[in-house]
Design an enzyme around this catalytic site. Structure first.
Site: not given
Length: 296
Positions: A65, A67, A231
């Site tokens: 998945r 973001d 991130r």
């Protein structure tokens, strides 16, 4: 980065066929991968196109998945169709159902995206081998992250996939700090934990290289990633590359296992899911069983 439940098992005879889709997308126009009410997402757009073709709601399971704003060149999903649904895709034409689904899905996506046509491209459709699970069978996921460290490197044509960082970065310091995070670790300090899920991951690659154009590219590879992990890793590494923290600081944060004011996320738009790797066909099911046990 995926908390979806596994899809139904692949059955023989009159049961389901598991179908693999390989796709790429520009994450900029989407509110992430996962379906969210009232928002345009990659999963929602893909499932709407599939529902139009299959004529029933279709749920897909994704390898990783992403973001909001994050892109993919090598995303993988699976879905389950009945044998009748699979054979009916060519509508009587002399086409392989995989070819028919690829062509029709590209058309449905173009109609569904309108002005955003081309933001999602399905590159390949195939019948998955027995035991395949897009999420749980994966061996690793590899991401890239582009950084232009200084106005001289800021290219307006690359502003949608490159971080414009004001201060110069030292690649040697970045790699020294990143190397200390490799291996099987608890990445709670670099994750947004999900209830009931582990934050233990195996970080296999975390390295920075400066290309001929002067732009730095980070490569981050792990067996799987928890929410915001890539991130967070890149965002913290920037402190080291800029000389604001020593290289060992990244490992100190790892050992602290806490999120605080220094827990920063790098911007999402330069992040790209480049590749998902799977074992040989005869090892797919064993890998899925093992991974599901570890994650849940």
């Amino acid at each position: 980065m995926n908390d979806q439940k596994p899809a139904a098992p692949v059955l023989g005879g009159g049961g389901f066929l598991r179908i693999r889709l390989d796709l790429a997308y520009d994450g900029g126009p989407f509110s992430g991968w996962a379906v969210q009410p009232g928002l345009r997402t990659v999963q929602g757009t893909l499932e709407a196109a599939l529902e139009l073709l299959i004529r029933r709601p279709v749920r897909v399971t994704v390898a990783g998945r992403t973001d909001a704003g994050v892109h993919a060149r090598g995303q993988v999903v699976h879905l389950d169709l009945t044998e009748a649904e699979w054979r009916g895709l060519n509508r009587g034409a002399e086409l392989d159902p995989a070819v028919a689904l690829l062509r029709r899905l590209r058309g449905a996506l173009s109609r569904g995206l309108g002005d955003l046509t081309g933001a999602i491209v399905v590159h390949q459709v195939s019948i998955a081998p027995e035991g395949f699970d897009a999420r749980f069978s994966a061996l690793w996921r590899r991401y890239s992250y582009r950084i232009a460290d200084g106005p001289a490197l800021w290219d307006p044509l690359g502003r949608y996939d490159t971080l414009w960082h004001k201060a110069p970065l030292d690649v040697d310091l970045l790699n020294e700090g990143a190397s200390k995070l490799l291996g099987l670790q608890n990445f709670l300090s670099y994750c947004k934990p999900r209830e009931g899920s582990t934050t233990i991951r195996e970080l296999q690659r975390f390295e920075f290289t400066r290309g001929p154009d002067g732009v730095i590219v980070a490569t981050v590879q792990a067996d799987a990633f928890c929410h915001n992990m890539v991130r967070a890793l890149v965002g913290s590494a920037l402190y080291v590359g800029e000389g604001l923290e020593p290289p060992g600081w990244l490992h100190e944060r790892l050992l602290a296992r806490k999120r605080d004011a220094r827990s920063v996320l790098a911007a999402p738009h330069p992040l790209v899911l480049e590749e998902v790797a799977y074992p040989s066909d005869d090892e797919l099911l064993a890998r899925a069983v093992l991974t599901r046990a570890l994650r849940e």
